[in-house]
Design a protein around this motif. Structure first.
Motif, PDB file in Angstrom:
ATOM      1  N   TYR A  66      -7.803  -1.621  10.209  1.00 59.80           N
ATOM      2  CA  TYR A  66      -8.264  -0.716   9.160  1.00 59.80           C
ATOM      3  C   TYR A  66      -9.013   0.411   9.839  1.00 59.80           C
ATOM      4  CZ  TYR A  66     -10.833   1.062   5.141  1.00 59.80           C
ATOM      5  OH  TYR A  66     -11.371   1.864   4.165  1.00 59.80           O
ATOM      6  N   ILE A  95      -4.431   2.740   7.111  1.00 61.95           N
ATOM      7  CA  ILE A  95      -3.732   1.573   7.652  1.00 61.95           C
ATOM      8  C   ILE A  95      -3.386   1.872   9.104  1.00 61.95           C
ATOM      9  CG2 ILE A  95      -1.737   0.051   7.494  1.00 61.95           C
ATOM     10  CD1 ILE A  95      -1.579   0.816   4.508  1.00 61.95           C
ATOM     11  N   ASP A 128      -8.873  -7.571   2.514  1.00 59.94           N
ATOM     12  CA  ASP A 128      -9.004  -6.329   1.773  1.00 59.94           C
ATOM     13  C   ASP A 128     -10.179  -5.482   2.240  1.00 59.94           C
ATOM     14  OD1 ASP A 128     -11.344  -6.533  -0.791  1.00 59.94           O
ATOM     15  OD2 ASP A 128     -11.053  -8.156   0.638  1.00 59.94           O
ATOM     16  N   ARG A 182      -8.556  -3.469  -1.977  1.00 57.72           N
ATOM     17  CA  ARG A 182      -7.289  -2.810  -1.632  1.00 57.72           C
ATOM     18  C   ARG A 182      -6.674  -3.458  -0.394  1.00 57.72           C
ATOM     19  NH1 ARG A 182      -7.316   3.186  -0.846  1.00 57.72           N
ATOM     20  NH2 ARG A 182      -5.103   2.822  -1.082  1.00 57.72           N
ATOM     21  N   TYR A 183      -5.376  -3.341  -0.258  1.00 55.58           N
ATOM     22  CA  TYR A 183      -4.578  -3.733   0.913  1.00 55.58           C
ATOM     23  C   TYR A 183      -4.243  -5.223   0.983  1.00 55.58           C
ATOM     24  CZ  TYR A 183      -6.215   0.873   2.340  1.00 55.58           C
ATOM     25  OH  TYR A 183      -6.533   2.202   2.366  1.00 55.58           O
ATOM     26  N   GLY A 219      -4.723  -6.671   5.019  1.00 57.71           N
ATOM     27  CA  GLY A 219      -3.376  -7.171   4.756  1.00 57.71           C
ATOM     28  C   GLY A 219      -3.338  -8.674   4.662  1.00 57.71           C
ATOM     29  N   ALA A 251       0.849  -1.193   0.000  1.00 59.84           N
ATOM     30  CA  ALA A 251       0.000   0.000   0.000  1.00 59.84           C
ATOM     31  C   ALA A 251       0.887   1.247   0.000  1.00 59.84           C
ATOM     32  CB  ALA A 251      -0.916  -0.003   1.211  1.00 59.84           C
ATOM     33  N   LEU A 260      -0.419  -6.148   1.549  1.00 57.72           N
ATOM     34  CA  LEU A 260       0.388  -5.879   2.749  1.00 57.72           C
ATOM     35  C   LEU A 260       0.952  -7.199   3.266  1.00 57.72           C
ATOM     36  CD1 LEU A 260      -1.956  -3.417   4.694  1.00 57.72           C
ATOM     37  CD2 LEU A 260       0.128  -2.834   3.430  1.00 57.72           C
TER      38      LEU A 260
END
Length: 180
Positions: A176, A9, A162, A166-167, A158, A2, A170
Motif C-alpha cells: 500500500y 496499490i 484493508d 478499502r482493498y 488485499g 479495486a 483484491l
C-alpha cells in the motif's frame, strides 16, 4: 476489485495462486494435526474472513467456525496498541480445540490479548494460523503453529486486508503506497 489505475496499490507481493497453494498446504497440516478432534476455527474480523473461508474449505475434517471482531487500528495504518472486543464469540470454547485464524500478525499485541482471553475460557488446546507475519515489529512473543508467509515490514492490502475498509476484495496481496 479495486478501481483500475488506483495509484495507492503498489507491487504485488503474493499472487492469488501463491496464496491458494499455501492455504491448501496449511489445510492439509491442520487436518493431519487435528484428525479426530473437530477444531473450532476462530476468524478475527474483518481481515481474516476471506482467508478463513478458503482455509476451512482446505481442511478435510469436521470443524466449526466462529468469528470475533477486535479493534486496534481504527482507520489508521498503525496499531494503537489498545485492543478491544467489538464482537465476541457465539461458541463456548471450554474443552475445545481452538485455532485462531489471523490475516496478519504485526506487533503481536492483539494476538497476546486473544490468547489470554481464550485460555481464560478453558480451551483444551489453542493454536494460531496466520496468513501473514509482518517481520520486525513484534512487541510480544509469537507462538505461531501455522504461518502462511513472512513479509517485510511494509503495510499491505488485499485478500481481506484493508485501509479504511478499502482493498479487501483484491485477490492478491500488494504493498500500500499511501501508508504513513
Amino acid at each position: 476489485m479495486a478501481a483500475q489505475g488506483d495509484d495507492l496499490i503498489g507491487d504485488v507481493l503474493l499472487s492469488e495462486a501463491q496464496i491458494q497453494e499455501r492455504i491448501t498446504e496449511l489445510g492439509a497440516e491442520i487436518a493431519r494435526d487435528y484428525a479426530g478432534k473437530a477444531p473450532i476455527l476462530v476468524a478475527v474480523l474483518k481481515g481474516a474472513f476471506i482467508f478463513m473461508a478458503d482455509l476451512a474449505r482446505a481442511v478435510d475434517i469436521p470443524l466449526e467456525v466462529d468469528f470475533m471482531a477486535v479493534s486496534s487500528y481504527g482507520a489508521s495504518t498503525r496499531s494503537s496498541g489498545v485492543v478491544r472486543i467489538v464482537k465476541d464469540l457465539d461458541i463456548d470454547l471450554h474443552d475445545r480445540h481452538v485455532i485462531i485464524v489471523e490475516d496478519i500478525v504485526d506487533s503481536g499485541l492483539t494476538l497476546r490479548y486473544l490468547r489470554k482471553t481464550f485460555e481464560s475460557r478453558g480451551t483444551a488446546s489453542l493454536e494460531v494460523c496466520a496468513l501473514l507475519v509482518r517481520e520486525g515489529n513484534q512487541q510480544a512473543e509469537l507462538d505461531l503453529r501455522y504461518i502462511g508467509f513472512r513479509i517485510p515490514p511494509a503495510f499491505v492490502i488485499g485478500y481481506g486486508l484493508d485501509v479504511a475498509e478499502r482493498y479487501r476484495n483484491l485477490p492478491h496481496i500488494a504493498d500500500y503506497k499511501g501508508a504513513e
